[in-house]
Enzyme design. Structure first.
Site, PDB file in Angstrom:
ATOM      1  N   LYS A  45       0.853  -1.191   0.000  1.00  0.00           N
ATOM      2  CA  LYS A  45       0.000   0.000   0.000  1.00  0.00           C
ATOM      3  C   LYS A  45       0.887   1.239   0.000  1.00  0.00           C
ATOM      4  O   LYS A  45       1.915   1.277   0.669  1.00  0.00           O
ATOM      5  CB  LYS A  45      -0.874   0.005   1.256  1.00  0.00           C
ATOM      6  CG  LYS A  45      -1.975   1.054   1.256  1.00  0.00           C
ATOM      7  CD  LYS A  45      -3.146   0.624   0.421  1.00  0.00           C
ATOM      8  CE  LYS A  45      -4.364   1.507   0.636  1.00  0.00           C
ATOM      9  NZ  LYS A  45      -4.196   2.889   0.165  1.00  0.00           N
ATOM     10  N   CYS A 131      -1.391  10.488  -6.970  1.00  0.00           N
ATOM     11  CA  CYS A 131      -2.628  10.222  -6.236  1.00  0.00           C
ATOM     12  C   CYS A 131      -3.595  11.387  -6.412  1.00  0.00           C
ATOM     13  O   CYS A 131      -3.312  12.505  -5.979  1.00  0.00           O
ATOM     14  CB  CYS A 131      -2.362   9.996  -4.754  1.00  0.00           C
ATOM     15  SG  CYS A 131      -3.876   9.563  -3.869  1.00  0.00           S
TER      16      CYS A 131
END
Length: 313
Positions: A45, A131
């Site tokens: 992650k 992101c």
């Protein structure tokens, strides 16, 4: 007998299939399941310096042809994932892991990379420049000057294998511009694409947006983004210097999708949305489907057709 093995920067992977950061890879239990699966490796992650809860719920919904989310980088912090990959290195000394980091500032990223540089970690780092779901923080990958500034600062001290995860680009001039920046640095790979940022899903029954964060804006993934993903894999593989491998991600649901990504130039494939829906069984299934396609076409290795997409005269 065909093989799905691939090589990046001299590191061999038994198969070209792996997960994408963000899906089913937050906990040690998630990562253990990936290690035990048919995936060629795993990526953790995307980590921030400290544990982060992410955006408020609801922050994800399904689409008829994919997924929609504004997760906001929920993760257990860099120390958690660095400890995991270091322990995995001891257990599996010939394996290569991908450690993903996604600081919300240049200072965060540099601090994490200094920590990784000082550690015994030997694997790959995937620096997320893309992101789209952190409120108040633009995607570095769309600012070419800031991307260069970031990589200047990184490679002033970092000398382990590193790649960058990129947002999707939509203009040929932007492919030229980002490739010109990336080709200046000793990158090992680029991962393309992250989700298509800042879409909007509306619930007509309730007359509301579908998710809570950012007023309902979120990233689109899954089958809907495959044409954009293929374009980015193709364009970047044509423009980047040969030593920078392309890791393709976006809309891979089956063996045919995987074949198309490789045909466009991908050396490794990451599976996100479909992995989220199907779990680790997805890697074995897609590997079998891709192997069947290769056998029908007479290909023994993915190098036999990687990047060999034909155009129409």
């Amino acid at each position: 007998m065909s093989t799905l093995a691939t090589t990046i920067a001299g590191r061999r992977f038994s198969t070209c299939l792996m997960n994408a950061a963000g899906i089913r890879c937050q906990s040690a239990r998630d990562l253990d399941a990936l290690v035990a699966s048919a995936a060629g490796t795993y990526v953790t992650k995307s980590a921030t310096p400290n544990k982060r809860p992410g955006n408020p719920e609801p922050r994800m919904t399904t689409l008829p042809h994919g997924s929609f989310n504004s997760m906001g980088l929920p993760n257990n912090g860099l120390a958690y994932y660095l400890d995991y990959v270091l322990a995995d290195q001891i257990k599996r000394p010939t394996a290569t892991q991908f450690l993903s980091i996604a600081g919300t500032s240049l200072e965060d990223n540099l601090a994490m990379l200094h920590e990784i540089q000082a550690s015994e970690y030997r694997g790959f780092v995937e620096l997320n420049l893309s992101c789209p779901n952190v409120p108040g923080h633009p995607q570095t990958g769309y600012d070419f000057e800031q991307t260069a500034k970031t990589l200047d600062a990184v490679f002033a001290f970092y000398d382990k294998p590193l790649g960058v995860k990129l947002p999707p680009y939509f203009d040929l001039a932007h492919f030229d511009a980002i490739a010109a920046v990336l080709n200046q640095y000793p990158l090992t790979f680029v991962t393309t694409i992250n989700s298509v940022g800042n879409g909007l899903v509306v619930n007509a029954e309730t007359e509301t947006v579908a998710i809570r964060p950012k007023g309902g804006f979120g990233g689109i993934g899954g089958a809907s983004v495959k044409p954009t993903a293929l374009a980015n894999v193709r364009a970047l593989s044509q423009r980047l210097k040969p030593e920078i491998a392309v890791v393709g991600v976006g809309g891979i649901l089956n063996g045919r999708d995987a074949f198309e990504h490789i045909l466009c130039g991908a050396s490794m494939l990451q599976i996100g949305t479909q992995f989220g829906y199907e779990g680790t069984a997805v890697f074995k299934r897609i590997a079998q489907e891709l192997d069947s396609i290769m056998a029908l076409k007479g290909y023994n290795t993915i190098a036999d057709f990687r990047g060999k997409l034909k155009t129409l005269d």
